[in-house]
Design a protein around this motif. Sequence first.
Motif, PDB file in Angstrom:
ATOM      1  N   TYR A  75       3.651   9.221   3.570  1.00  0.00           N
ATOM      2  CA  TYR A  75       5.020   9.366   2.725  1.00  0.00           C
ATOM      3  C   TYR A  75       5.704   7.904   2.782  1.00  0.00           C
ATOM      4  O   TYR A  75       6.546   7.828   1.702  1.00  0.00           O
ATOM      5  CB  TYR A  75       5.797  10.635   2.754  1.00  0.00           C
ATOM      6  CG  TYR A  75       6.766  10.399   4.293  1.00  0.00           C
ATOM      7  CD1 TYR A  75       7.912  10.053   4.157  1.00  0.00           C
ATOM      8  CD2 TYR A  75       6.029  10.685   5.302  1.00  0.00           C
ATOM      9  CE1 TYR A  75       8.740   9.650   5.431  1.00  0.00           C
ATOM     10  CE2 TYR A  75       6.822  10.534   6.563  1.00  0.00           C
ATOM     11  CZ  TYR A  75       8.109  10.061   6.749  1.00  0.00           C
ATOM     12  OH  TYR A  75       8.822  10.042   7.630  1.00  0.00           O
ATOM     13  N   ARG A  76       5.466   7.219   3.738  1.00  0.00           N
ATOM     14  CA  ARG A  76       6.153   5.800   3.624  1.00  0.00           C
ATOM     15  C   ARG A  76       5.629   4.767   3.036  1.00  0.00           C
ATOM     16  O   ARG A  76       6.201   3.562   3.086  1.00  0.00           O
ATOM     17  CB  ARG A  76       6.761   5.574   4.909  1.00  0.00           C
ATOM     18  CG  ARG A  76       7.538   6.486   5.922  1.00  0.00           C
ATOM     19  CD  ARG A  76       7.826   6.077   7.305  1.00  0.00           C
ATOM     20  NE  ARG A  76       6.375   5.845   7.866  1.00  0.00           N
ATOM     21  CZ  ARG A  76       5.881   6.763   8.971  1.00  0.00           C
ATOM     22  NH1 ARG A  76       6.434   8.072   9.016  1.00  0.00           N
ATOM     23  NH2 ARG A  76       4.601   6.663   9.484  1.00  0.00           N
ATOM     24  N   ALA A  77       4.528   4.875   2.595  1.00  0.00           N
ATOM     25  CA  ALA A  77       3.542   3.811   2.295  1.00  0.00           C
ATOM     26  C   ALA A  77       4.103   3.090   0.990  1.00  0.00           C
ATOM     27  O   ALA A  77       4.625   3.721  -0.132  1.00  0.00           O
ATOM     28  CB  ALA A  77       2.227   4.201   1.905  1.00  0.00           C
ATOM     29  N   ILE A  78       3.791   1.971   0.807  1.00  0.00           N
ATOM     30  CA  ILE A  78       4.038   1.088  -0.303  1.00  0.00           C
ATOM     31  C   ILE A  78       2.656   1.045  -1.189  1.00  0.00           C
ATOM     32  O   ILE A  78       1.778   0.831  -0.610  1.00  0.00           O
ATOM     33  CB  ILE A  78       4.257  -0.689  -0.177  1.00  0.00           C
ATOM     34  CG1 ILE A  78       5.582  -0.571   0.276  1.00  0.00           C
ATOM     35  CG2 ILE A  78       4.253  -1.279  -1.357  1.00  0.00           C
ATOM     36  CD1 ILE A  78       6.061  -2.039   1.009  1.00  0.00           C
ATOM     37  N   LYS A  79       2.475   1.611  -2.188  1.00  0.00           N
ATOM     38  CA  LYS A  79       1.315   2.052  -3.105  1.00  0.00           C
ATOM     39  C   LYS A  79       0.897   1.052  -4.009  1.00  0.00           C
ATOM     40  O   LYS A  79      -0.146   1.079  -4.332  1.00  0.00           O
ATOM     41  CB  LYS A  79       1.611   3.320  -3.680  1.00  0.00           C
ATOM     42  CG  LYS A  79       1.823   4.567  -2.601  1.00  0.00           C
ATOM     43  CD  LYS A  79       1.920   5.982  -3.310  1.00  0.00           C
ATOM     44  CE  LYS A  79       2.193   7.079  -2.155  1.00  0.00           C
ATOM     45  NZ  LYS A  79       2.712   8.157  -2.915  1.00  0.00           N
ATOM     46  N   ASP A  80       1.892   0.351  -4.590  1.00  0.00           N
ATOM     47  CA  ASP A  80       0.956  -0.702  -5.530  1.00  0.00           C
ATOM     48  C   ASP A  80       0.692  -1.893  -5.051  1.00  0.00           C
ATOM     49  O   ASP A  80       0.328  -2.763  -5.851  1.00  0.00           O
ATOM     50  CB  ASP A  80       2.290  -0.806  -6.485  1.00  0.00           C
ATOM     51  CG  ASP A  80       3.719  -1.432  -5.891  1.00  0.00           C
ATOM     52  OD1 ASP A  80       3.780  -1.507  -4.694  1.00  0.00           O
ATOM     53  OD2 ASP A  80       4.613  -1.918  -6.723  1.00  0.00           O
TER      54      ASP A  80
END
Length: 186
Positions: free
Chosen positions: A142-147
């Motif tokens: 849930y803490r991830a940078i996805k882009d």
Amino acid sequence: MKRFIAVGMSCFFVAACSPTHGLRPIGDMSGVYKLGAGDQIRVLTYNDPQLSNTFVVSDSGTIDFPLLGTVRAVGQTPQGFAAALTNQLSNKGLLHKPSVSVEVAQYRPIFVLGEVSRPGQYNYLPGMTMETAVALAGGYTYRAIKDTASVVRTEGVVEERAVKGKIDPQTLLAPGDVVTIYERFF
């Protein structure tokens, strides 16, 4: 997309805080595949099954081939390596008109680190993107940078030195890539 955060009367540019800020984009892998340490290759010598086998390219970039001994494989295409084996078998008079083919049986693995459910080593498959690697690693936390993410790549770089750059979810990966998914701070 540039993002600004207003704090009181001040405004801060957030993109400069990105973990991939300052990294150059690393493009998709295209072109011909070159063998590297850790690749498992299948060598087929026609009409001589004793010389046909599966080999792992060693850390030093070689395989131990029957009758020839240690043969350098790293940095060559599978077709180029087949031609080199054919030439050596013919030039040394070991086989008359040998016909050798080489194919990659298993590519060297990729590694996914950081904000994924199961960081670790995963088998590389041709056409793999950052997004499919994250899926293999159980998805984002849930803490991830996805882009965006960073990658350390040794495949296809000059002088066989690793380079670090940034990638997006649709960037094609290469065997041996180390992908790091970063944590967002807000």
